[in-house]
Design an enzyme around this catalytic site. Structure first.
Site, PDB file in Angstrom:
ATOM      1  N   GLN A  78       0.848  -1.193   0.000  1.00 34.71           N
ATOM      2  CA  GLN A  78       0.000   0.000   0.000  1.00 34.71           C
ATOM      3  C   GLN A  78       0.879   1.237   0.000  1.00 34.71           C
ATOM      4  OE1 GLN A  78      -3.214   0.175   2.801  1.00 34.71           O
ATOM      5  NE2 GLN A  78      -3.837   2.179   2.078  1.00 34.71           N
ATOM      6  N   PHE A  79       1.231   1.696  -1.202  1.00 35.06           N
ATOM      7  CA  PHE A  79       2.166   2.811  -1.336  1.00 35.06           C
ATOM      8  C   PHE A  79       1.620   4.094  -0.741  1.00 35.06           C
ATOM      9  CE2 PHE A  79      -0.418   3.895  -4.950  1.00 35.06           C
ATOM     10  CZ  PHE A  79      -0.228   5.261  -5.148  1.00 35.06           C
ATOM     11  N   THR A  80       0.306   4.235  -0.585  1.00 37.36           N
ATOM     12  CA  THR A  80      -0.262   5.483  -0.073  1.00 37.36           C
ATOM     13  C   THR A  80       0.167   5.781   1.360  1.00 37.36           C
ATOM     14  OG1 THR A  80      -2.323   4.408   0.598  1.00 37.36           O
ATOM     15  CG2 THR A  80      -2.255   5.372  -1.621  1.00 37.36           C
TER      16      THR A  80
END
Length: 145
Positions: A78-80
């Site tokens: 989850q790069f966010t």
């Protein structure tokens, strides 16, 4: 490297309606790789994921780790989580690693975790995923490595 961990009774990740990873009692870890992260960060994150004491002992204290309880681990990229949200009304993703670097280090975390722990499931890197869980507690922590 950042992980948002949630103690769960169960968790599941689906892609295009198909379940690709699911666990029973254990930890759901949403994982982001940041610029400058290296294999040492991956190793430290696995150490923290397996050793962080978030499960209750006989006295009800958080003294047991995932390794102690033989709980299961679900790793989801989850790069966010690496977003810079300090200014304005829109996140900046400049702190996040490139997709190529992030995938390489995410896969390293997965491989290390699977070598060290008997039950590890994953999502699909870069896919649009649906994650469902029953948070136990609720217990949620942000870990860095």
């Amino acid at each position: 490297m950042i992980a948002l961990i949630q103690r769960v009774l169960e968790a599941r990740v689906t892609v295009a309606g198909q379940t690709v990873g699911e666990i029973g009692p254990g930890l759901l870890a949403l994982l982001a790789v940041e610029k400058g992260d290296a294999p040492a960060n991956a190793a430290r994150m696995v150490e923290r994921l397996l050793g962080y004491r978030v499960f209750s002992d006989a006295e009800g204290r958080m003294n047991l780790s995932l390794a102690d309880t033989a709980g299961e681990l679900l790793l989801v990229s989850q790069f966010t989580l690496a977003a810079d949200t300090a200014k304005g009304m829109r996140p900046s993703f400049t702190p996040a690693a490139t997709p190529e670097d992030a995938e390489r280090l995410f896969n390293e975390v997965v491989a290390l975790a699977k070598r060290c722990h008997p039950k590890v499931a994953t999502g699909v890197f870069g896919a649009e995923m649906s994650v469902s869980l029953i948070n136990h507690g609720p217990v949620t922590f942000r870990l860095t490595a």
